[in-house]
Design a protein around this motif. Structure first.
Motif, PDB file in Angstrom:
ATOM      1  N   LEU A  99     118.522  26.975 -46.751  1.00  0.00           N
ATOM      2  CA  LEU A  99     117.804  25.721 -46.978  1.00  0.00           C
ATOM      3  C   LEU A  99     118.619  24.571 -46.405  1.00  0.00           C
ATOM      4  O   LEU A  99     119.853  24.625 -46.390  1.00  0.00           O
ATOM      5  N   ARG A 100     117.919  23.529 -45.952  1.00  0.00           N
ATOM      6  CA  ARG A 100     118.570  22.316 -45.452  1.00  0.00           C
ATOM      7  C   ARG A 100     117.921  21.116 -46.126  1.00  0.00           C
ATOM      8  O   ARG A 100     116.700  21.058 -46.223  1.00  0.00           O
ATOM      9  N   PHE A 101     118.767  20.171 -46.535  1.00  0.00           N
ATOM     10  CA  PHE A 101     118.281  18.996 -47.247  1.00  0.00           C
ATOM     11  C   PHE A 101     118.725  17.717 -46.549  1.00  0.00           C
ATOM     12  O   PHE A 101     119.838  17.634 -46.029  1.00  0.00           O
ATOM     13  N   ASN A 102     117.851  16.729 -46.569  1.00  0.00           N
ATOM     14  CA  ASN A 102     118.131  15.432 -45.979  1.00  0.00           C
ATOM     15  C   ASN A 102     119.308  14.788 -46.716  1.00  0.00           C
ATOM     16  O   ASN A 102     119.238  14.562 -47.921  1.00  0.00           O
ATOM     17  N   ARG A 112     114.910  16.675 -50.462  1.00  0.00           N
ATOM     18  CA  ARG A 112     113.820  16.835 -49.496  1.00  0.00           C
ATOM     19  C   ARG A 112     114.268  17.807 -48.424  1.00  0.00           C
ATOM     20  O   ARG A 112     115.331  17.642 -47.826  1.00  0.00           O
ATOM     21  N   LEU A 113     113.467  18.830 -48.171  1.00  0.00           N
ATOM     22  CA  LEU A 113     113.771  19.772 -47.101  1.00  0.00           C
ATOM     23  C   LEU A 113     113.798  19.032 -45.767  1.00  0.00           C
ATOM     24  O   LEU A 113     113.022  18.104 -45.547  1.00  0.00           O
ATOM     25  N   VAL A 119     122.494  17.411 -42.110  1.00  0.00           N
ATOM     26  CA  VAL A 119     121.890  17.782 -43.385  1.00  0.00           C
ATOM     27  C   VAL A 119     122.934  18.364 -44.328  1.00  0.00           C
ATOM     28  O   VAL A 119     124.080  18.586 -43.950  1.00  0.00           O
ATOM     29  N   ILE A 120     122.505  18.630 -45.539  1.00  0.00           N
ATOM     30  CA  ILE A 120     123.273  19.443 -46.481  1.00  0.00           C
ATOM     31  C   ILE A 120     122.657  20.833 -46.418  1.00  0.00           C
ATOM     32  O   ILE A 120     121.455  20.994 -46.609  1.00  0.00           O
ATOM     33  N   LYS A 121     123.489  21.807 -46.113  1.00  0.00           N
ATOM     34  CA  LYS A 121     123.006  23.182 -45.992  1.00  0.00           C
ATOM     35  C   LYS A 121     123.271  23.940 -47.291  1.00  0.00           C
ATOM     36  O   LYS A 121     124.324  23.790 -47.905  1.00  0.00           O
TER      37      LYS A 121
END
Length: 150
Positions: A99-102, A112-113, A119-121
C-alpha cells in the motif's frame, strides 16, 4: 495464530523537507496509543545528485502489526476502500500486501491511497496459513469492517 505477521511502514525525507513533519505523517498511520512508543529506524543515504535522503522505517510484528493494519484499513474513506478491493490483485503478491499513502495528507491525519513516488509505503506480510484458509479478499474485507481501537 495472528493474521498479520509483520507491517513495515517507510518513507523518505528529502533535504528540502522538514523531518519532524515527515515523522508526524508516518506516525499518523498508527493507532494513537502506539505513537509515543514507536521505534523509528533512520538510515541516511545520498541521492543521485549528492543530496541527502533519509529513509525512515517503522516495523511491527505480532499483535502490534495486526493493530496497525486494522487502524489503517478502518481509517480509509469509502472510495479508497473500494479502490483497494478492486486493485487487490495488483497490490498483493506472495503473501505481501503493498500500500502507498499520500505523505502530505498523512501529516494532516488523513489516510489516502496514492500511487505516486513521494509516499509512505506499507508492506504487510499476511500469515500464509490464514491466507490459505480465507483468501486475501475476505481477510481485508473483515479487517476493514472491524472497529478501530483508537
Amino acid at each position: 495464530m495472528n493474521i498479520v505477521e509483520q507491517v513495515e511502514l517507510s518513507t523518505h525525507v528529502h533535504a528540502t523537507e522538514d523531518e519532524a513533519k515527515v515523522v508526524k505523517a508516518l506516525l499518523n498511520l498508527l493507532p494513537t496509543q502506539m505513537r509515543s512508543n514507536a521505534y523509528l529506524i533512520a538510515e541516511d543515504n545520498m541521492g543521485h545528485f549528492g543530496n541527502r535522503i533519509r529513509i525512515l522505517k517503522l516495523i511491527f510484528k505480532g499483535e502490534d502489526s495486526l493493530n496497525v493494519l486494522k487502524h489503517i484499513l478502518t481509517q480509509l474513506n469509502p472510495l479508497d476502500r473500494e479502490i483497494l478491493m478492486l486493485s487487490l490483485s495488483e497490490r498483493f503478491n506472495e503473501g505481501r500486501l503493498y500500500l502507498r499513502f499520500n505523505k502530505q495528507l498523512a501529516y494532516r491525519g488523513i489516510l489516502r491511497l496514492d500511487d505516486s513516488d513521494d509516499v509512505i509505503k506499507a508492506v504487510v506480510r499476511i500469515n500464509h496459513w490464514v491466507l490459505k484458509r480465507s483468501g486475501i479478499e475476505t481477510i481485508i474485507r473483515d479487517l476493514m469492517s472491524e472497529k478501530p481501537r483508537a
